[in-house]
Design a protein around this motif. Structure first.
Motif, PDB file in Angstrom:
ATOM      1  N   ARG A  47       1.091  -1.554   0.034  1.00 19.19           N
ATOM      2  CA  ARG A  47      -0.321   0.524  -0.284  1.00 19.19           C
ATOM      3  C   ARG A  47       0.887   1.110  -0.375  1.00 19.19           C
ATOM      4  O   ARG A  47       2.031   1.269   0.337  1.00 19.19           O
ATOM      5  CB  ARG A  47      -0.373   0.002   1.469  1.00 19.19           C
ATOM      6  CG  ARG A  47      -2.487  -1.227   1.343  1.00 19.19           C
ATOM      7  CD  ARG A  47      -2.632  -0.940   1.821  1.00 19.19           C
ATOM      8  NE  ARG A  47      -2.414  -0.512   3.664  1.00 19.19           N
ATOM      9  CZ  ARG A  47      -2.480  -0.060   4.847  1.00 19.19           C
ATOM     10  NH1 ARG A  47      -3.743   0.158   4.833  1.00 19.19           N
ATOM     11  NH2 ARG A  47      -1.406  -0.576   5.972  1.00 19.19           N
ATOM     12  N   GLU A  64      -4.773   6.114   0.027  1.00 23.49           N
ATOM     13  CA  GLU A  64      -4.394   5.089   0.223  1.00 23.49           C
ATOM     14  C   GLU A  64      -4.625   3.501  -1.696  1.00 23.49           C
ATOM     15  O   GLU A  64      -5.864   4.803  -2.155  1.00 23.49           O
ATOM     16  CB  GLU A  64      -5.003   3.996   1.293  1.00 23.49           C
ATOM     17  CG  GLU A  64      -4.516   2.335   0.855  1.00 23.49           C
ATOM     18  CD  GLU A  64      -5.831   1.479   2.258  1.00 23.49           C
ATOM     19  OE1 GLU A  64      -5.967   0.618   1.483  1.00 23.49           O
ATOM     20  OE2 GLU A  64      -5.860   2.583   2.990  1.00 23.49           O
ATOM     21  N   PHE A  80      -5.533   0.612  -7.255  1.00 17.81           N
ATOM     22  CA  PHE A  80      -6.236   0.485  -6.460  1.00 17.81           C
ATOM     23  C   PHE A  80      -6.726   2.400  -5.899  1.00 17.81           C
ATOM     24  O   PHE A  80      -5.805   1.510  -5.671  1.00 17.81           O
ATOM     25  CB  PHE A  80      -6.756  -0.602  -5.905  1.00 17.81           C
ATOM     26  CG  PHE A  80      -7.634   0.081  -4.884  1.00 17.81           C
ATOM     27  CD1 PHE A  80      -9.267  -0.309  -4.666  1.00 17.81           C
ATOM     28  CD2 PHE A  80      -7.577  -0.175  -4.030  1.00 17.81           C
ATOM     29  CE1 PHE A  80     -10.390  -0.161  -3.755  1.00 17.81           C
ATOM     30  CE2 PHE A  80      -9.110  -0.200  -2.305  1.00 17.81           C
ATOM     31  CZ  PHE A  80      -9.045   0.215  -2.469  1.00 17.81           C
ATOM     32  N   ARG A  82      -8.351   4.491  -2.625  1.00 13.11           N
ATOM     33  CA  ARG A  82      -9.275   5.221  -1.946  1.00 13.11           C
ATOM     34  C   ARG A  82      -8.676   6.135  -1.337  1.00 13.11           C
ATOM     35  O   ARG A  82      -7.920   6.391  -0.528  1.00 13.11           O
ATOM     36  CB  ARG A  82      -9.515   4.659  -0.574  1.00 13.11           C
ATOM     37  CG  ARG A  82     -10.225   4.372   0.223  1.00 13.11           C
ATOM     38  CD  ARG A  82     -10.605   3.629   1.649  1.00 13.11           C
ATOM     39  NE  ARG A  82     -11.297   2.545   0.887  1.00 13.11           N
ATOM     40  CZ  ARG A  82     -10.506   1.042   1.047  1.00 13.11           C
ATOM     41  NH1 ARG A  82      -9.135   0.959   2.615  1.00 13.11           N
ATOM     42  NH2 ARG A  82     -10.969   0.528   0.803  1.00 13.11           N
ATOM     43  N   ASP A  84     -11.093   9.760   1.313  1.00  9.24           N
ATOM     44  CA  ASP A  84     -12.023  10.093   1.586  1.00  9.24           C
ATOM     45  C   ASP A  84     -11.814  11.130   2.855  1.00  9.24           C
ATOM     46  O   ASP A  84     -11.246  10.928   3.362  1.00  9.24           O
ATOM     47  CB  ASP A  84     -12.236   8.583   2.632  1.00  9.24           C
ATOM     48  CG  ASP A  84     -13.879   8.475   2.840  1.00  9.24           C
ATOM     49  OD1 ASP A  84     -14.615  10.387   2.956  1.00  9.24           O
ATOM     50  OD2 ASP A  84     -14.253   8.410   4.265  1.00  9.24           O
TER      51      ASP A  84
END
Length: 123
Positions: A47, A64, A80, A82, A84
């Motif tokens: 990550r 991330e 991928f 993310r 938020d």
């Protein structure tokens, strides 16, 4: 594809599936053996995270991301991500927040470049 190891996972739809992991894959311990379908088998990289510090917070998580590839469902590795963020910031904190966003942009550019490079290994 430069493989470092061979893994066998039992899938719900195809029974035991043996496949090679690319060097950048962190392993498959996170995938529950016997509880996934063959198309759910995915290689993940480490990550990458990005964030920033502001006056009101020691650390604000912004991103991330990781490179991922489901070899039985996708032709090439993808990214991928993310993000938020729901924060109330003082106007004076916006420059620090913007610096964090610039870090996010740099890291995503690096990950995209690496995912494109990895396509050459799988095609």
């Amino acid at each position: 594809m430069s493989a470092t190891r061979t893994v066998t996972l039992t899938t719900m739809d195809h029974g035991p599936v043996t496949f090679e992991c690319p060097a950048w894959c962190i392993g498959h311990a996170w995938q529950p053996d016997g509880q996934i379908g063959r198309n759910d088998i995915a290689h993940n990289s480490v990550r990458v995270k990005a964030g920033t510090e502001t006056d009101s917070r020691d650390w604000m998580h912004l991103l991330e991301a990781r490179i991922t590839w489901a070899p039985f469902a996708e032709l090439v590795p993808t990214v991928f991500l993310r993000m938020d963020v729901a924060e109330q910031l003082a106007a004076e904190e916006i420059p620090a927040f913007n610096r964090g966003l610039q870090t996010v942009i740099r890291r995503l550019d690096q990950m995209a470049t690496e995912a494109i490079r990895l396509r050459g290994e799988v095609l």
